[in-house]
Design an enzyme around this catalytic site. Sequence first.
Site, mmCIF file in Angstrom:
data_model
loop_
_atom_site.group_PDB
_atom_site.id
_atom_site.type_symbol
_atom_site.label_atom_id
_atom_site.label_comp_id
_atom_site.label_asym_id
_atom_site.label_seq_id
_atom_site.Cartn_x
_atom_site.Cartn_y
_atom_site.Cartn_z
ATOM 1 N N VAL A 21 41.200 6.349 102.395
ATOM 2 C CA VAL A 21 42.597 6.426 102.396
ATOM 3 C C VAL A 21 42.878 4.957 101.783
ATOM 4 O O VAL A 21 44.282 4.512 101.841
ATOM 5 C CB VAL A 21 43.299 6.579 103.800
ATOM 6 C CG1 VAL A 21 43.296 7.945 104.080
ATOM 7 C CG2 VAL A 21 42.625 5.606 104.978
ATOM 8 N N HIS A 22 42.019 4.188 101.314
ATOM 9 C CA HIS A 22 42.231 2.614 100.937
ATOM 10 C C HIS A 22 41.971 2.575 99.475
ATOM 11 O O HIS A 22 40.529 2.684 99.180
ATOM 12 C CB HIS A 22 41.368 1.642 101.681
ATOM 13 C CG HIS A 22 41.618 1.919 103.186
ATOM 14 N ND1 HIS A 22 41.008 1.178 104.141
ATOM 15 C CD2 HIS A 22 42.880 2.274 103.726
ATOM 16 C CE1 HIS A 22 41.543 1.349 105.335
ATOM 17 N NE2 HIS A 22 42.727 1.815 105.210
ATOM 18 N N LEU A 23 42.593 2.535 98.421
ATOM 19 C CA LEU A 23 42.430 2.474 97.001
ATOM 20 C C LEU A 23 43.106 1.112 96.610
ATOM 21 O O LEU A 23 44.199 0.876 97.041
ATOM 22 C CB LEU A 23 42.990 3.633 96.374
ATOM 23 C CG LEU A 23 42.521 4.984 96.836
ATOM 24 C CD1 LEU A 23 43.632 6.033 97.090
ATOM 25 C CD2 LEU A 23 41.507 5.482 95.947
ATOM 26 N N HIS A 69 37.177 1.905 99.901
ATOM 27 C CA HIS A 69 36.601 1.996 101.004
ATOM 28 C C HIS A 69 35.842 3.408 101.257
ATOM 29 O O HIS A 69 36.376 4.262 101.886
ATOM 30 C CB HIS A 69 37.335 1.578 102.299
ATOM 31 C CG HIS A 69 37.602 0.012 102.118
ATOM 32 N ND1 HIS A 69 38.813 -0.118 102.757
ATOM 33 C CD2 HIS A 69 37.140 -0.934 101.757
ATOM 34 C CE1 HIS A 69 38.953 -1.613 102.774
ATOM 35 N NE2 HIS A 69 38.021 -1.958 101.936
#
Lengths: 495, 137
Positions: free
Chosen positions: A429-431, A275
């Site tokens: 922080v979203h993978l 994101h």
Amino acid sequence: MITSHFCITDNTALSCDVLVIGSGAGGAVVAHELACAGKDVLLIEEGPAIGHDNAPLSAAEGVARLWRNGGMTVALGRTPVAYAEGRCVGGGTEINSAIIQRAPDELLDRWAHDYRIHAFSAAALEPYYDKVYRTLSASMVEDAFGPPSDLMRKAADKKGWRLDTLERAHITCVGTNMCASSCPTGGKQSVSQRLIRSALAKGLRLIAQTRMHTLKRHGHVIIGATGLARDARGRSHNINIKCKTIFVAAGAIHTPALLRASGITKTIGNSLRLHPTMKILARFPFDVNAQDHRLPLYAVTEFMPMIRLGGSIFTPGFFGMALAEQWQAREHLLPHMRQCGMYYAMVRGQGLGRIRPVLGNRANPLVTYALADSDKNHLVQGLKHLADFMFAAGASELYPSLAGHKGWRTPQDVVHDTLNITQANLMTVHLFSSCPMGEDKVRCAADSYGRVHGLDNLYIADASLIPEAPGVNPQATIMALAYRNAENWLTQHGG
Amino acid sequence: MPLLTPQARLIKIFMPSWPELSDDAYQKILSDVAAFLKIEFTLTPWFIALPMALLQILFSTVLTLSGARSQAEQQRVITHWERCGVPFQAFIRLYRSLTLLAYMEHPLIREKLDLPDYQAHQENFRAKRHALLNHMP
């Protein structure tokens, strides 16, 4: 309050029925479910075990102790994306804001079709999401949200935009504003707090400070793993573990890196998604005191599914980092920290990234990511919406995370600004999605229940499995998939 | 005046002049920020750490050769280099970011900002939560 973990003090050989590598949202669920079913489970975590009673005191200490590489992680590319991962028992759930959200139903149903995932739909995942919500006590915060949230409510009312209240994994969160550095009170319900502790009581063995670097393979079977453990003095010791089944849950970067380093490469680490996020530092003509309050507990969902607006954790240190992005234009804000807040525009990324292990430096794989053209358009739109929103909240100055940008003073400044996204200081922080699940073997690394295609006993149990960016915080989806896949494994293996 | 390492020299340039500090407090913060950066650089992946190390030497040399003595002169040199391309800009931003993170979170700065002491802050919140839990049905 993690107890009963142990560290290795000499070269060691161990064996177990099930080895779980990584103790974050996915690994903790699998370890818990299997240990509670009476299986002999060994959980390995690369980082330290930190309980809320010895949580870091400051954000700076938290970054150094709990974040991978002290927060210095980046996906390289034309527009690099800085990313953050937890590296401690509990993984990302120790450093996130504990926001619990379901992936949109239409997306789950589409993934089932596009990736040919068996017995997978929004309805089929419903009981697992419910279990996540129950396990983590996900609920709204009951007392006052605080000024950083109130400003979002005010702007949403003014603009007539849809605003959702965020549910969080907590029991009596008292608003320390320390979520990014673990929770010093135990109010945040991380997986170490809720799952690992109870699994330890059921016989789970947990080894912290240990990095597994190679899986040992014999034909279609993984027979064990080797790694390096660090003792309290920082000395390294070899560790060899024999196992019958292995779940890799090291996250969307390190799971594919470990598999590729072990010679398992087909459709592994080629489809990283994330994101992409841009922030705005906002100054108001009055005190907000964001450093004394919870992060904003609302999200603007008006532009979902592709764009979401929200608020960030704000500490004096993170404020300082925001000033450093464009010091000359922002230096004057330093004495006015109490008037500032941090907000973000997050995009459901369509771009793709790759993860490749580096010979001789297995702990730091090379990560690359290329934004799609649609991502760039969404980022521009998202940033402009966010600026519009923050002016409606009463902001007097806005500073977007764009290199060289002088800031905006009026809504008209935003309208007339041609934003160059290649100058963006992107972060995430979203993978996820680096080893997608499904029966489509051309696109998918693992089958419909997380078993790696072509191998009998190797499973993936983390964000890598999520086929595409969900557009919302992924923790609940990671955990729901882990519950579903652990249940399936137990059904097949006499749980 | 003690001889500064290249790292301490750069940190000094990036440390803000606000709030006003006593000499002792300034030196204590400078030394703690330097210790934090040292830890951060040991944690940094090689593909960031290597260019950072090279650029640190480059900037230190540039500052020496420029003859800039005062803090203000040295800041002007850095500002000039910041405009000379993405690698320099990225290096300066990262260095300044870490410096400001450690600086703003330092207990002595926290005191200046009228924020409660870290230990007391955590203990207050723990006590508050404990009281709430005791009143839960």
